[in-house]
Design a protein around this motif. Structure first.
Motif, PDB file in Angstrom:
ATOM      1  N   ALA A 247      59.114   1.525 -27.489  1.00 22.51           N
ATOM      2  CA  ALA A 247      59.209   0.432 -28.470  1.00 22.51           C
ATOM      3  C   ALA A 247      58.345   0.776 -29.674  1.00 22.51           C
ATOM      4  O   ALA A 247      57.182   0.364 -29.776  1.00 22.51           O
ATOM      5  CB  ALA A 247      58.780  -0.885 -27.835  1.00 22.51           C
TER       6      ALA A 247
ATOM      7  N   LEU B 285      61.276  -1.818 -33.401  1.00 18.27           N
ATOM      8  CA  LEU B 285      61.773  -2.214 -32.077  1.00 18.27           C
ATOM      9  C   LEU B 285      60.823  -3.155 -31.358  1.00 18.27           C
ATOM     10  O   LEU B 285      61.249  -3.938 -30.501  1.00 18.27           O
ATOM     11  CB  LEU B 285      62.015  -0.969 -31.202  1.00 18.27           C
ATOM     12  CG  LEU B 285      63.290  -0.166 -31.472  1.00 18.27           C
ATOM     13  CD1 LEU B 285      63.400   0.963 -30.463  1.00 18.27           C
ATOM     14  CD2 LEU B 285      64.521  -1.050 -31.408  1.00 18.27           C
ATOM     15  N   LYS B 286      59.537  -3.081 -31.645  1.00 18.86           N
ATOM     16  CA  LYS B 286      58.580  -3.971 -30.985  1.00 18.86           C
ATOM     17  C   LYS B 286      58.962  -5.441 -31.181  1.00 18.86           C
ATOM     18  O   LYS B 286      58.807  -6.250 -30.278  1.00 18.86           O
ATOM     19  CB  LYS B 286      57.168  -3.718 -31.531  1.00 18.86           C
ATOM     20  CG  LYS B 286      56.526  -2.445 -31.010  1.00 18.86           C
ATOM     21  CD  LYS B 286      55.096  -2.339 -31.502  1.00 18.86           C
ATOM     22  CE  LYS B 286      54.424  -1.087 -30.946  1.00 18.86           C
ATOM     23  NZ  LYS B 286      54.211  -1.177 -29.499  1.00 18.86           N
TER      24      LYS B 286
ATOM     25  N   LYS C 133      63.280  -6.235 -29.908  1.00 20.07           N
ATOM     26  CA  LYS C 133      63.713  -5.917 -28.548  1.00 20.07           C
ATOM     27  C   LYS C 133      64.905  -6.769 -28.135  1.00 20.07           C
ATOM     28  O   LYS C 133      65.919  -6.259 -27.632  1.00 20.07           O
ATOM     29  CB  LYS C 133      62.549  -6.135 -27.575  1.00 20.07           C
ATOM     30  CG  LYS C 133      62.919  -5.989 -26.104  1.00 20.07           C
ATOM     31  CD  LYS C 133      61.882  -6.627 -25.200  1.00 20.07           C
ATOM     32  CE  LYS C 133      61.905  -8.141 -25.342  1.00 20.07           C
ATOM     33  NZ  LYS C 133      60.999  -8.826 -24.402  1.00 20.07           N
TER      34      LYS C 133
ATOM     35  N   GLY D 186      61.492  -5.650 -21.425  1.00 22.24           N
ATOM     36  CA  GLY D 186      60.416  -4.847 -21.967  1.00 22.24           C
ATOM     37  C   GLY D 186      59.379  -4.565 -20.894  1.00 22.24           C
ATOM     38  O   GLY D 186      59.238  -5.325 -19.933  1.00 22.24           O
TER      39      GLY D 186
ATOM     40  N   ILE E 288      61.141  -0.318 -23.785  1.00 23.01           N
ATOM     41  CA  ILE E 288      62.299  -1.169 -23.508  1.00 23.01           C
ATOM     42  C   ILE E 288      63.115  -0.469 -22.428  1.00 23.01           C
ATOM     43  O   ILE E 288      63.533   0.680 -22.595  1.00 23.01           O
ATOM     44  CB  ILE E 288      63.150  -1.392 -24.771  1.00 23.01           C
ATOM     45  CG1 ILE E 288      62.322  -2.076 -25.857  1.00 23.01           C
ATOM     46  CG2 ILE E 288      64.388  -2.239 -24.441  1.00 23.01           C
ATOM     47  CD1 ILE E 288      63.018  -2.161 -27.190  1.00 23.01           C
TER      48      ILE E 288
END
Length: 790
Positions: free
Chosen positions: A465, A469-470, A473, A491, A615
């Protein structure tokens, strides 16, 4: 004189081309195998040897006390390096180094690469003397926005441009200025990286590390002492540091020589055992010597098997005045010539085999043709091999009495047979041992591979991630769910195949005050159970319907944790962490393996974590794998365009845990096969020798009506007995070695009788085929040729 011996030896070899090819081939294979194993051993024995201060460098190891056990880890708290440097006499430098947070994306203009690196204190290059191609070692890490890159990364990013003072982007957000370029790290070194970053970069990216206390172990600490005399005092002071600076925390740091860290890093009850990977390296050295000795024995057996043909030559030479000394040198010269020819073929085989060997074992062995040490070893091996291989034939053949030889009264001699039989027993004992080892290693790896891990590894992928993307997700997971590319996603704080993330700070109702239990942590999102395929024993998974879940007030625990905590009704039980925060247990799941599959499962606590480190998603089994991966890549490019997609299959990461056992199994398999092949050559020589000595006996038996099958059995029986004796010798030795090897794993298979039956039967059949072929040849020979001299 020497030239005369060599010329005579060459004529003799040229006259018997088939015998010469067989002898040279056997020695070449033995020498090539020996050199390859020694190269592999040297690769590991020279680990980190390029660092000039290696004998004064130490790494901090940490003993953690829990459950009446001591666990040793190469990890230390952040404040320790500064405390050591300022409070411990005799210390030149103490620095922090970690690779855990340093990996990422490096970009210069349109050149973007996924790279790996280190975060290190400024004195890193004073402890570790890497070769600087550009820049200055003393100032390379002084500025907080510097980056030191390797030669390979420099070529990728800048081509032929001068990289100094150019700005690269880290993870598309952090600008860094190139301060130096260094030569690439050697493959047999502890640090493998594309760049080195100042420690300040880590603190800026992860602010918690700046104020992390003595109870937070997240870095490696390296110490340089002034001399070995300072070790005892420094080590004693360092052992007291952790508990002196952290209340209610039992741990002990200590110095461990970096020179021993690669090969001797095995601890038991908090103390170094003096073992580790060195045991495997010693095994390979012994194996190299054993294979070379087998090849030498084969030379002896094949040479003395020709004794009947060489006897008349010896008799005539003695009759015309040759002394025994000159005959000994004559045969040793022949041995030397065969060894040199074998060596040349062996070097050619090595050059051909090295790329395949490196690819198979994922290492980088090279033939050091420009090193005088290499050629010194080659010269020593050549002289030693030629003497060992040629000594017995030389002294045996030169001992023939000319009168008896010329009358045809030469016999095998009583002293010859026991030595030759013992050699065959040793050869096949080695072959049986290696075969048992190969089967045992394969069985252990298969046992671990197929052992339940508490979740379904198939079609499970992980994505780091990073970048946007953090925070996106759920967008990624929902989009792939909508298109039926995946069936579930969540996650996680770390990769499921990664170790670490554990501690002793939890308490629960009824826990004894002095009890210390090591507990693994794992942060997850929603759909944890559905994504991983874990089994809930009782309770529920995290859900959006419960605000306390997203608030981080509820947790799940593993079955082992429930048993350790002695909770009969775990749901609703309150537990506390070391800061006094309370959590409510809402579910219990069957144990899952996190990190290494070889070691025992610790109790585990799973908590909800909104911002993931990874992820994890399960691909739809109804979809084509390639198509599904392409769809995930396409979605990643849309949501996180600055970062090249990097999808990892959990099953592949899991397989990498077997790398050490894979190497051991491959080497045992390859060189076990070579040992069996060479042993069969020796058996061929011995059976040919026996058939030659019994030529007239076989002729008489055939004239009297003996059939081919009976004669073949007669000639084969004696040698098959030797192979059976080899099995009896090898069985207990191999059991002891493999039993001790398996015992170092918490989860291991057993040494079954089937392994020994399979090894023994295989070796016996191979030996039967070898001896039977030679026996059949002797039994089908024309008896008239054998008896006409009578």
């Amino acid at each position: 004189m020497f030239n005369s011996y060599i010329k005579t030896a060459w004529r003799s070899l040229w006259k018997s081309k088939g015998f010469s090819i067989l002898n040279i081939s056997g020695l070449a294979i033995g020498l090539a195998s020996c050199l390859l194993l020694l190269l592999y051993a040297y690769y590991h024995l020279s680990w980190d040897k390029r660092f000039r201060n290696l004998e004064h460098l130490y790494v901090i190891e940490s003993n953690q006390f829990a459950d009446n056990e001591i666990f040793t880890y190469q990890v230390s708290p952040g404040p320790m390096a500064k405390a050591i440097e300022t409070q411990v006499p005799g210390v030149v430098h103490a620095i922090r180094v970690t690779s855990y947070f340093a990996d990422g994306i490096t970009r210069y203009k349109d050149n973007i690469f996924r790279t790996s690196g280190l975060n290190a204190d400024g004195a890193f290059f004073e402890l570790f003397n890497y070769h600087f191609l550009r820049g200055n070692a003393e100032t390379a890490l002084t500025n907080p926005n510097n980056i030191v890159i390797t030669e390979d990364l420099s070529k990728k990013l800048f081509g032929k441009e001068d990289p100094i003072n150019k700005t690269v982007m880290r993870n598309d957000t952090v600008p860094l200025v190139v301060s130096a370029v260094i030569a690439n790290p050697r493959p047999n070194e502890s640090f493998q990286f594309d760049y080195v970053l100042p420690w300040r970069v880590l603190e800026n990216e992860h602010p918690w590390t700046k104020n992390a206390g003595w109870g937070s172990n997240f870095t490696d600490t390296y110490v340089q002492l002034r001399s070995e005399k300072d070790f005892k005092t420094a080590d004693a002071l360092i052992r007291k540091m952790v508990m002196a600076n952290q209340d209610n925390y039992k741990a002990e740091a200590f110095l461990f020589p970096l020179a021993k860290n690669h090969l001797y890093r095995e601890f038991s009850n908090g103390k170094a055992t003096g073992s580790g990977q060195i045991a495997q390296i010693r095994l390979f050295i012994y194996l190299s010597v054993a294979i070379l000795l087998i090849a030498c024995i084969n030379f002896m057996n094949l040479s003395t098997a020709r004794s009947q043909k060489r006897a008349k030559e010896v008799g005539i030479l003695k009759t015309i005045g040759s002394g025994r000394k000159s005959l000994v040198f004559r045969f040793l010269g022949e041995s030397f010539l065969v060894t040199v020819c074998g060596l040349l073929v062996a070097l050619l085989l090595l050059l051909i085999a090295l790329p395949y060997f490196n690819s198979l074992l994922k290492i980088e062995l090279r033939l050091p043709l420009s090193s005088w040490k290499f050629w010194t070893v080659i010269a020593f091996i050549t002289v030693t091999t030629s003497f060992i291989a040629g000594s017995y034939p030389a002294f045996y053949l030169s001992s023939f009495r000319p009168v008896k030889v010329l009358k045809g009264l030469i016999t095998n001699g009583r002293s010859v047979v026991p030595i030759r039989k013992i050699s065959v027993i040793l050869q096949f004992s080695t072959a049986v041992f290696l075969m048992v080892a190969t089967f045992s290693i394969y069985k252990q790896v298969e046992y671990i591979r197929n052992r339940p891990v508490g979740y379904n590894k198939n079609n499970l992928i992980e994505i780091k991630a990073e970048g946007t993307l953090k925070d996106r997700k759920d967008v990624l997971i929902n989009g792939l769910l909508h298109n039926n590319v995946i069936t579930a996603g969540t996650g996680t704080s770390i990769s499921i195949t990664q170790g670490g993330n554990n501690g002793w700070g939890f308490s629960w109702p009824g826990k004894p005050e002095n009890q210390k239990v090591l507990i693994d942590f794992l942060g997850v999102g929603f759909d944890f159970r559905k994504t991983f395929g874990t089994t809930l024993i009782t309770g529920r998974d995290f859900s959006r319907e419960y605000p306390a879940d997203t608030a981080g007030e509820n947790i799940l625990i593993s079955e082992t944790a429930m048993n350790v905590m002695k909770l009969k009704s775990p749901i609703g039980t309150l537990i506390k962490d070391e800061d006094g925060k309370q959590y409510t247990i809402v579910g219990v799941f069957k144990d899952i393996t996190k990190g290494s599959p070889y070691y025992k499962i610790n109790p585990m606590i799973v908590f909800y974590q909104k911002t993931p480190g990874f992820i994890t998603m399960r691909l739809n089994p109804q979809k084509n794998i390639t198509g599904a991966v392409d769809a995930v890549n396409s979605e990643l490019k849309k949501l996180n365009p600055a970062f090249p997609p990097d999808i990892a299959f959990v099953e592949d990461n899991f397989e990498r845990k077997y790398q050490n056992e894979h190497v051991l199994g491959v080497i045992a398999n390859i060189f076990g096969g070579i040992a069996i092949f060479l042993s069969c050559l020796g058996l061929l020589g011995l059976s040919a020798f026996a058939a030659e000595q019994r030529t007239k006996e076989i002729g008489v038996r055939k004239v009297l009506g003996a059939d081919v099958l009976g004669l073949t059995a007669l000639l084969s029986r004696e040698f098959l007995v030797l192979v059976l004796i080899s099995f009896v010798v090898a069985a207990p030795v191999s059991w002891w070695c493999m039993h001790n090897w398996l015992e170092k794993y918490d989860h291991h298979t057993d040494l079954s009788v089937g392994i020994y039956l399979l090894a023994g039967t295989t070796v016996l059949l191979i030996a039967l085929l070898t001896v039977g072929t030679q026996g059949l040849k002797a039994a089908t020979a024309n008896p008239v040729k054998a008896l006409r001299s009578e």
